[in-house]
Design a protein around this motif. Structure first.
Motif, mmCIF file in Angstrom:
data_model
loop_
_atom_site.group_PDB
_atom_site.id
_atom_site.type_symbol
_atom_site.label_atom_id
_atom_site.label_comp_id
_atom_site.label_asym_id
_atom_site.label_seq_id
_atom_site.Cartn_x
_atom_site.Cartn_y
_atom_site.Cartn_z
ATOM 1 N N TYR A 55 -3.741 9.563 -6.604
ATOM 2 C CA TYR A 55 -4.141 8.180 -6.384
ATOM 3 C C TYR A 55 -3.338 7.544 -5.241
ATOM 4 N N ILE B 28 -11.632 -0.932 1.763
ATOM 5 C CA ILE B 28 -11.807 -0.313 0.447
ATOM 6 C C ILE B 28 -12.954 -1.017 -0.264
ATOM 7 N N LEU C 149 -8.791 -6.170 0.284
ATOM 8 C CA LEU C 149 -9.517 -4.907 0.208
ATOM 9 C C LEU C 149 -10.484 -4.754 1.383
ATOM 10 N N LYS D 292 -7.231 8.333 -3.957
ATOM 11 C CA LYS D 292 -8.229 7.393 -4.453
ATOM 12 C C LYS D 292 -7.543 6.063 -4.706
ATOM 13 N N PRO D 293 -8.056 4.959 -4.141
ATOM 14 C CA PRO D 293 -7.386 3.664 -4.311
ATOM 15 C C PRO D 293 -7.359 3.229 -5.775
ATOM 16 N N VAL D 294 -6.211 2.737 -6.208
ATOM 17 C CA VAL D 294 -6.078 2.142 -7.532
ATOM 18 C C VAL D 294 -5.264 0.864 -7.378
ATOM 19 N N ASP E 129 0.879 -1.168 0.000
ATOM 20 C CA ASP E 129 0.000 0.000 0.000
ATOM 21 C C ASP E 129 0.916 1.218 0.000
ATOM 22 N N ARG F 92 -14.473 0.379 -3.213
ATOM 23 C CA ARG F 92 -14.518 0.700 -4.640
ATOM 24 C C ARG F 92 -13.168 1.299 -5.034
ATOM 25 N N LEU F 93 -12.707 0.934 -6.228
ATOM 26 C CA LEU F 93 -11.393 1.414 -6.652
ATOM 27 C C LEU F 93 -11.267 1.367 -8.169
ATOM 28 N N ASP F 94 -10.185 1.972 -8.661
ATOM 29 C CA ASP F 94 -9.811 1.865 -10.057
ATOM 30 C C ASP F 94 -8.772 0.754 -10.203
#
Length: 593
Positions: free
Chosen positions: A355, A398, A393, A328-330, A321, A400-402
């Protein structure tokens, strides 16, 4: 050498270089190794920072130095009690050392400037120690990697230094009950059920990534234990009780108890926890003296953060991480040829755009364990990887993520099937079709693809041979041979940073951790095209016009059928290494409408 090995070796020679039959290697945390260069009479010539900071000359045994100067093999020994008790109280007893002529240590995992000094003084002796007393920073990092809290870490480290719960509690000024509770929770987080196993896991990982298969032999070499004593010591250090060890070895518990008394005396340990620490030190020291190619030797946790998430069965998943937590998590997905290490150009681009990059080693890659009982060709490796990702996750909270996938597209599909609401936007860079759907056979990578199709049994052989011969120089030569004909890639590999990122992402294969590669390559050979997957209108697929692995038109046709709702781009000036060398193209796709 087997016929399969010969075929793989010939493929490598066709690429322009030889592949050695070297054994597995270990990766060490550089700060966990302390080394000194001394004259045959014991005068200090040079010392690493750790040795100069944490030791004094009373640690150096002049008699052993004199013998080592004439020896043809490293001398592994314990030397003198520690001059002072370590911080946190207790006593770690004698320290483990390796002594060898300077020329013999040329391939050990030591700093380049130290090795240069040793090369300039061939008559000198190199002295190396991996005492836990000197690895405070590494032990702290190991505790953080396993997710231990501040109190749990302090109690665990005091237990490692003191050899038991009672001395740890006394050293920290806390109650025995509090120390026991902290250790019980620490054992849950590490995934073990007994204190010796906790000590062994933390201490071993503090030194780096050191294979365990020769641990008993290390004890026999280092301390003169009999084969039965060494076997007992390994089992006890791994967390088995006396009765369990007796059952495993088919001897009586009374015999185990009698042998343990002798083992504790020989190893200068007064508890099973102390024995576990001794075993980790002996194993690490033995691997240092066997290691070659110093460039391979270091495991840089400061550049590559790692933490572990435990599956229900106690096996571990490795995740990096990179932060920041506010980004924003990717999820950055690795290919089947690499591990979770994210290239620095892509990492900087993602963090600079706000990100929070997160990368997970899929089962059997990097530091992630395989799933028990799942053999190549007999399970879906991407479904199990998706299961791991959801667990990670959830642990990171988390929802939702890209996604940015540098290969590993099949894993992204599996994750989408398991949790379609999870992925917001996704960018797939040069997604690979299954092998039979791609007719391009160019360079070494194409030759391996063709060989695997003809004989899937070659996959495991190739992974072992190539992994054992992995060095930075060989990685560069393989890239040069593989990327010939792609202008973008030929330019990219002129940048040492790009090559080093690729090399770092492959290093874990050299330790023998090849199961993930074998599983996924087997699936590529035996798999078929998945059916159309709806709901991917926010996905972008980037296909390089100069991908040396596949025909780009075939790749576009293949994935357009699989992802009918996605947006596709043929990148005219892109290459196979696009995610590493051209992150701006990835970012444009990720941030596009």
């Amino acid at each position: 050498m087997s016929d399969d090995s010969r075929q793989i070796a010939q493929l490598m020679r066709d690429a322009g270089f030889e592949v050695s039959e070297a054994a597995k290697v270990a990766l060490f945390r550089p700060e966990s190794i302390a080394a000194a260069l001394v004259s045959p009479r014991g005068a200090l010539i040079r010392a690493t920072e750790a040795f100069a900071r944490e030791t004094d000359r009373r640690w150096l045994d002049r008699e052993i130095i004199a013998r080592a100067a004439r020896s043809r093999t490293p001398l592994l020994t314990s030397v003198a009690p520690e001059p002072e008790a370590p911080a946190g109280g207790g006593s770690t007893g004698a320290a483990m050392f390796a002594y060898a002529p300077a020329g013999m240590a040329a391939g050990w995992p030591l700093p380049a400037d130290f090795l240069a000094a040793a090369a300039a003084a061939p008559e000198a002796v190199v002295v190396v120690t991996v005492s836990s007393a000197l690895a405070a920073r590494s032990l702290d990092e190991a505790c953080r990697s396993f997710g231990l809290s501040g109190l749990q870490s302090r109690v665990a480290l005091a237990t490692i230094r003191g050899g038991g719960v009672k001395p740890a509690a006394e050293a920290l000024g806390i109650s025995y009950h509090t120390a026991r509770e902290a250790l019980a929770e620490a054992m849950k987080r590490v995934g073990v059920s007994r204190l010796p196993a906790l000590v062994h896991h933390i201490t071993s990982f503090a030194f780096g990534l050191v294979p365990d298969e020769d641990a008993a032999e290390a004890l026999a070499d280092q301390w003169g234990l009999t084969p039965r004593q060494a076997a007992i010591a390994v089992l006890i250090a791994d967390g088995l009780s006396r009765s369990m060890a007796a059952s495993a070895l088919r001897i009586s518990e009374a015999v185990v108890k009698k042998e343990l008394d002798q083992i504790y005396l020989l190893l200068d340990a007064n508890s099973a926890a102390g024995l576990a620490r001794r075993l980790a030190e002996a194993n690490a020291l033995r691997w240092i003296t066997q290691a070659t190619a110093g460039d391979m030797g270091f495991f840089d946790t400061s550049a590559e953060p790692v933490q572990f998430v435990r599956r229900a069965d106690g096996s571990r998943i490795a995740v990096s991480d990179y932060g920041p937590k506010t980004g924003k998590p990717v999820l950055v997905v690795h290919s089947s040829l690499t591990s979770r290490v994210v290239g620095r150009r892509l990492l900087r681009a993602l963090q600079g755009a706000g990100y929070r990059p997160i990368s997970i080693d899929r089962p059997g890659f990097g530091l992630s364990d395989t799933h028990a009982g799942m053999k190549p060709g007999e399970h879906d490796p991407y479904a199990t990887a998706a299961q791991d990702a959801l667990l990670v996750l959830e642990k990171l909270k988390i929802g939702r993520l890209d996604v940015v996938a540098r290969g590993g597209a099949q894993f992204v599909l599996a994750l989408h099937r398991r949790a379609p609401e999870l992925i917001d936007r996704a960018v797939l860079v040069n997604p690979d079709p299954h092998s039979a759907a791609s007719s391009r056979i160019v360079g070494p990578l194409g030759a391996f693809k063709q060989a695997y199709l003809g004989n899937p049994a070659l996959i495991r052989t190739a992974a072992g041979v190539i992994g054992r011969g992995l060095t930075y120089e060989r990685t560069l030569r393989l890239l040069q041979a593989s990327m010939s004909g792609s202008p973008a890639d030929e330019l990219a590999i002129r940048d040492p940073g790009v090559v080093r990122d690729y090399f770092h992402a492959q290093r874990m294969f050299s330790t023998g951790r090849i199961a993930g590669y074998v599983n996924e390559q087997t699936d590529f050979v035996r798999g078929s095209k998945p059916g159309p997957i709806p709901g991917t209108d926010r996905w972008r697929v980037l296909v390089a016009a100069h991908d040396t692995m596949h025909d780009p038109i075939q790749v576009l046709d293949y994935w357009r059928e699989v992802l009918p709702d996605a947006v596709f781009s043929l990148v005219e000036d892109g290459g196979r290494l696009m995610a590493l060398s051209q992150p701006e193209k990835v970012m444009a796709a990720l941030d596009g409408d």
